[in-house]
Write a protein that holds these residues in place. Structure first.
Motif, PDB file in Angstrom:
ATOM      1  N   ASP A  76       0.832  -1.211   0.000  1.00  0.00           N
ATOM      2  CA  ASP A  76       0.000   0.000   0.000  1.00  0.00           C
ATOM      3  C   ASP A  76       0.862   1.255   0.000  1.00  0.00           C
ATOM      4  OD1 ASP A  76      -2.254  -1.499  -0.061  1.00  0.00           O
ATOM      5  OD2 ASP A  76      -2.695  -1.349   2.087  1.00  0.00           O
ATOM      6  N   ILE A  77       1.940   1.219   0.816  1.00  0.00           N
ATOM      7  CA  ILE A  77       2.826   2.397   0.887  1.00  0.00           C
ATOM      8  C   ILE A  77       3.488   2.638  -0.471  1.00  0.00           C
ATOM      9  CG2 ILE A  77       4.932   3.325   1.946  1.00  0.00           C
ATOM     10  CD1 ILE A  77       4.208   1.520   4.411  1.00  0.00           C
ATOM     11  N   LEU A  78       3.956   1.549  -1.074  1.00  0.00           N
ATOM     12  CA  LEU A  78       4.625   1.687  -2.376  1.00  0.00           C
ATOM     13  C   LEU A  78       3.668   2.258  -3.417  1.00  0.00           C
ATOM     14  CD1 LEU A  78       6.689  -1.639  -2.551  1.00  0.00           C
ATOM     15  CD2 LEU A  78       7.520   0.645  -2.021  1.00  0.00           C
ATOM     16  N   LYS A  79       2.453   1.762  -3.383  1.00  0.00           N
ATOM     17  CA  LYS A  79       1.441   2.218  -4.339  1.00  0.00           C
ATOM     18  C   LYS A  79       1.158   3.719  -4.146  1.00  0.00           C
ATOM     19  CE  LYS A  79      -2.878   0.500  -6.201  1.00  0.00           C
ATOM     20  NZ  LYS A  79      -4.024  -0.346  -5.955  1.00  0.00           N
ATOM     21  N   ASP A  80       1.008   4.120  -2.867  1.00  0.00           N
ATOM     22  CA  ASP A  80       0.747   5.529  -2.569  1.00  0.00           C
ATOM     23  C   ASP A  80       1.911   6.417  -3.004  1.00  0.00           C
ATOM     24  OD1 ASP A  80      -1.632   4.793  -1.585  1.00  0.00           O
ATOM     25  OD2 ASP A  80      -1.098   4.972   0.540  1.00  0.00           O
ATOM     26  N   CYS A  81       3.117   5.933  -2.776  1.00  0.00           N
ATOM     27  CA  CYS A  81       4.300   6.720  -3.152  1.00  0.00           C
ATOM     28  C   CYS A  81       4.288   7.021  -4.635  1.00  0.00           C
ATOM     29  CB  CYS A  81       5.583   5.949  -2.849  1.00  0.00           C
ATOM     30  SG  CYS A  81       5.991   6.007  -1.152  1.00  0.00           S
ATOM     31  N   ASN A  82       3.908   6.022  -5.395  1.00  0.00           N
ATOM     32  CA  ASN A  82       3.885   6.208  -6.845  1.00  0.00           C
ATOM     33  C   ASN A  82       2.742   7.109  -7.274  1.00  0.00           C
ATOM     34  OD1 ASN A  82       2.499   4.829  -9.540  1.00  0.00           O
ATOM     35  ND2 ASN A  82       4.646   5.387  -9.726  1.00  0.00           N
ATOM     36  N   ARG A 140      -0.823  -6.696  -9.254  1.00  0.00           N
ATOM     37  CA  ARG A 140      -1.566  -5.695  -8.492  1.00  0.00           C
ATOM     38  C   ARG A 140      -0.965  -4.301  -8.618  1.00  0.00           C
ATOM     39  NH1 ARG A 140      -2.403  -7.273  -2.375  1.00  0.00           N
ATOM     40  NH2 ARG A 140      -0.905  -8.859  -2.876  1.00  0.00           N
ATOM     41  N   LEU A 141       0.378  -4.250  -8.663  1.00  0.00           N
ATOM     42  CA  LEU A 141       1.048  -2.968  -8.493  1.00  0.00           C
ATOM     43  C   LEU A 141       1.603  -2.380  -9.776  1.00  0.00           C
ATOM     44  CD1 LEU A 141       1.329  -1.779  -5.650  1.00  0.00           C
ATOM     45  CD2 LEU A 141       3.716  -2.455  -5.670  1.00  0.00           C
ATOM     46  N   ALA A 142       2.048  -3.268 -10.675  1.00  0.00           N
ATOM     47  CA  ALA A 142       2.894  -2.768 -11.766  1.00  0.00           C
ATOM     48  C   ALA A 142       2.128  -2.310 -12.993  1.00  0.00           C
ATOM     49  CB  ALA A 142       3.884  -3.854 -12.159  1.00  0.00           C
ATOM     50  N   ASP A 143       2.650  -1.241 -13.604  1.00  0.00           N
ATOM     51  CA  ASP A 143       2.161  -0.846 -14.921  1.00  0.00           C
ATOM     52  C   ASP A 143       2.824  -1.729 -15.967  1.00  0.00           C
ATOM     53  OD1 ASP A 143       0.735   1.483 -13.970  1.00  0.00           O
ATOM     54  OD2 ASP A 143       2.698   2.357 -13.587  1.00  0.00           O
ATOM     55  N   HIS A 144       4.079  -2.080 -15.701  1.00  0.00           N
ATOM     56  CA  HIS A 144       4.850  -2.882 -16.645  1.00  0.00           C
ATOM     57  C   HIS A 144       5.601  -3.973 -15.898  1.00  0.00           C
ATOM     58  CE1 HIS A 144       4.245   0.232 -19.691  1.00  0.00           C
ATOM     59  NE2 HIS A 144       4.465   1.086 -18.721  1.00  0.00           N
ATOM     60  N   THR A 145       5.822  -5.050 -16.590  1.00  0.00           N
ATOM     61  CA  THR A 145       6.600  -6.136 -15.994  1.00  0.00           C
ATOM     62  C   THR A 145       7.822  -6.411 -16.859  1.00  0.00           C
ATOM     63  OG1 THR A 145       4.564  -7.094 -15.153  1.00  0.00           O
ATOM     64  CG2 THR A 145       6.503  -8.520 -15.158  1.00  0.00           C
ATOM     65  N   ILE A 146       8.968  -6.494 -16.209  1.00  0.00           N
ATOM     66  CA  ILE A 146      10.207  -6.834 -16.922  1.00  0.00           C
ATOM     67  C   ILE A 146      10.567  -8.250 -16.492  1.00  0.00           C
ATOM     68  CG2 ILE A 146      12.665  -6.298 -17.167  1.00  0.00           C
ATOM     69  CD1 ILE A 146      11.874  -3.383 -16.305  1.00  0.00           C
ATOM     70  N   VAL A 147      10.768  -9.115 -17.456  1.00  0.00           N
ATOM     71  CA  VAL A 147      11.094 -10.507 -17.123  1.00  0.00           C
ATOM     72  C   VAL A 147      12.555 -10.770 -17.463  1.00  0.00           C
ATOM     73  CG1 VAL A 147      10.467 -12.929 -17.456  1.00  0.00           C
ATOM     74  CG2 VAL A 147       8.722 -11.150 -17.683  1.00  0.00           C
ATOM     75  N   LEU A 148      13.306 -11.243 -16.474  1.00  0.00           N
ATOM     76  CA  LEU A 148      14.709 -11.588 -16.685  1.00  0.00           C
ATOM     77  C   LEU A 148      14.866 -13.094 -16.607  1.00  0.00           C
ATOM     78  CD1 LEU A 148      16.880  -9.071 -14.622  1.00  0.00           C
ATOM     79  CD2 LEU A 148      16.900  -9.368 -17.083  1.00  0.00           C
ATOM     80  N   GLN A 149      15.631 -13.635 -17.543  1.00  0.00           N
ATOM     81  CA  GLN A 149      15.934 -15.064 -17.528  1.00  0.00           C
ATOM     82  C   GLN A 149      17.398 -15.228 -17.869  1.00  0.00           C
ATOM     83  OE1 GLN A 149      12.568 -16.070 -20.186  1.00  0.00           O
ATOM     84  NE2 GLN A 149      12.439 -17.915 -18.957  1.00  0.00           N
TER      85      GLN A 149
END
Lengths: 341, 234
Positions: free
Chosen positions: A176-182, A201-210
């Motif tokens: 919740d805090i992270l979301k509010d900060c953004n 829930r939180l991200a606008d974008h997802t970066i996938v690393l492999q």
């Protein structure tokens, strides 16, 4: 553009830990960084936090190519704060910890005190202000470390597994805090996580690393997918553990994929009484949230899994959708949506 | 046995009577040892910090050499320093031989490796995340160094206490470079050696009691700070 990466590599001896051809991260957005252990998530966060140097390649921050000179790095670090997976607090009181970054920036005492009280209230740790930082529990330590990071009002907050190893209550508080900060302070947020639900829930974008390389950068709606059975000429999948999906076999390889990414712009949402007159599978759900997102509208629909759906403003106006409305959602699985994590 | 009990009894009487000669010797010892510890700390602490904190070619070799120097016999240091400060040595004109300064020089050489190696150990034990946390919060190199120093403070104090314990009890350097001149360079250990040679055990035993008491006190302090370091590391 907040960060721009070109041909960036990080090696230890002969081993290449990170090898990213191209990546751009926009300011003011929330990015989730997902990938298995050893994929290079922490290394990437360290490089973005200017705590580690790339072996080669170019990194730009806020439009400027990063120069690896101690004074330049210190100036850049004053804009970017990284929150460790297992943060450590300095010996002394919680207050001393939280005001550390402000002292470094030579903020005057009265201002420091006000800011410390404000951020501790934000993370719900006000009553611990004079407590010995070493006596706090894991979840409390993470919250104080978050307060310490937020106290300096960074442009960018990088979090390495912010909800790992904390109880459900603390997890929710941290998210919740992270979301509010953004949303309120426009802090750009990049967080590494194993939790696909946190990412969704939180991200606008997802970066996938492999294996240190960038898998196709994907936006929200990344779900686990399990191939259940073959039925006739088609297959049955279970998406996100609960959504059953039936379709013609998409590709012989895809039954072995572990995840699927549903592009929010390729999901159709319609009022339940206006079923589309085409032969595509659909599910019934409830609109939980409607918000403006860029030039369009983002819907959060609960249909067993939490789906993010993007639609144009014109479509939204014409369909007259509203929160708590029963709707139908439909999409088609295509081979490019499947991937392994 | 009578000799020991009688000497102990007489020594206690000497201590209770606040014998001037005895306290003069103790005073010289404390002055010389404190000075050499302070100077060695000024050199050894930053050296230890830099060696632990920085990566440079030959770091492991440097640490190995410092560890080897821990075993350097006091008489060897005495000989080397003597060759420099005796009348025929290059620092002969400074007339340092048989002065407290000469003892301090020798003792500083003796304990710089002690302070440096124990500081390296104390700094190396500090969690790497302290450095990372300070850096990400915008600290400069010096501010980061202060954070590490603060977190390692108990280990660093323990290093200084251990060094003081080493010099207060050494005899070779004090004897060879100080000359055991009464009232000037006579320390507890050299006085004890002299009294033993003379067959006078009372003053030697009294000084032994003071030295042992100091050693006990130093060890108590050392373990106290070491203990704080371990608690801190949890």
């Amino acid at each position: 553009m907040l960060y721009s990466i070109q041909n960036l590599k990080r090696s230890h001896g002969q081993t290449t830990i990170l090898d990213i051809d191209s990546l751009e991260i926009q300011a003011g957005k929330v990015y989730a960084l997902i990938g298995p252990n050893g994929a290079g998530k922490t290394t990437l966060l360290n490089i973005l936090a200017f705590l580690d140097l790339p072996s080669s390649g170019e990194l730009s921050f806020q439009g400027e190519a990063v120069q690896y000179h101690p004074r330049v790095l210190q100036r850049l670090r004053q804009k970017v704060v990284q929150l460790d997976q297992y943060p450590i607090l300095f010996s002394g009181s919680v207050r001393k910890n939280v005001e550390y970054g402000l002292k470094v920036r030579k903020v005057e005492r009265k201002k420091r005190q006000l800011m410390v009280e404000k951020v501790l209230a934000l993370v719900g740790m006000s009553r611990f202000i004079n407590a010995d930082a070493r006596t706090l529990s894991g979840g409390e330590t993470k919250r104080v470390a978050l307060a310490r990071a937020l106290a300096v009002e960074p442009d960018v907050l990088l979090c390495d597994e912010p909800t790992a190893n904390v109880d459900a209550e603390n997890q929710q508080i941290i998210l919740d805090i992270l979301k509010d900060c953004n949303s309120e302070k426009k802090v750009s947020l990049l967080f590494a996580t194993h939790s696909l639900s946190d990412a969704a829930r939180l991200a606008d974008h997802t970066i996938v690393l492999q294996n240190g390389r960038l898998a196709q950068a994907r936006k929200t709606n990344v779900f686990t997918i399990e191939h259940q059975e073959y039925r006739g000429s088609g297959s049955i999948w279970r998406i996100g553990g609960s959504l059953e999906y039936s379709q013609e076999v998409v590709d012989p390889g895809v039954p072995y994929a572990s995840h699927v990414h549903l592009d929010p712009e390729k999901i159709t949402c319609f009022p339940i009484d206006e079923l589309p007159n085409v032969d595509v599978p659909f599910w019934q759900g409830t609109i939980r949230k409607i918000e403006r997102h860029g030039k369009g509208i983002r819907l959060s629909v609960d249909c067993g899994v939490a789906l993010q759906i993007m639609m144009s403003l014109e479509d939204y106006t014409s369909t007259n959708l509203h929160v708590e409305q029963q709707v139908g959602v439909s999409f088609r699985l295509t081979p490019d949506m499947f991937f392994n994590v | 046995m009578d000799l020991l009990t009688d000497s102990l009894y007489q020594a206690f009487l000497l201590l209770i009577s606040l014998d001037a000669e005895l306290f003069e010797i103790v005073g010289v010892s404390l002055t010389v040892s404190s000075s050499s510890t302070a100077i060695a700390a000024l050199v050894g602490l930053p050296c230890g910090f830099l060696i632990a904190f920085r990566e440079f070619p030959g770091k492991r070799l440097t640490i190995t050499v410092l560890n080897t120097l821990l075993a350097l016999p006091t008489v060897v240091i005495g000989l080397i320093v003597y060759s420099f400060i005796s009348r025929r040595g290059i620092f002969g004109p400074l007339e340092l031989l048989y002065t407290q300064k000469a003892i301090i020089i020798g003792q500083v050489i003796l304990i710089i490796p002690v302070i440096t190696t124990l500081t390296i150990a104390a700094i190396s034990r500090i969690d790497k995340r302290y450095r990372k946390s300070a850096l990400t919060l915008g600290a400069g190199e010096l501010q980061v160094a202060l954070v590490i120093f603060r977190e390692a403070r108990y280990g660093i104090i323990a290093a200084v206490v251990a060094a003081f314990g080493r010099v207060i009890a050494e005899v070779g350097i004090s004897m060879m470079l100080g000359g055991n001149a009464k009232g000037f360079t006579r320390t507890m250990t050299t006085a004890m050696a002299l009294e033993y040679d003379k067959g006078e055990f009372v003053l030697a035993v009294a000084l032994g009691i003071v030295l042992m008491s100091l050693a006990f006190l130093i060890n108590m302090l050392f373990h106290f700070f070491q203990g704080r370091t371990e608690v801190n590391a949890l």
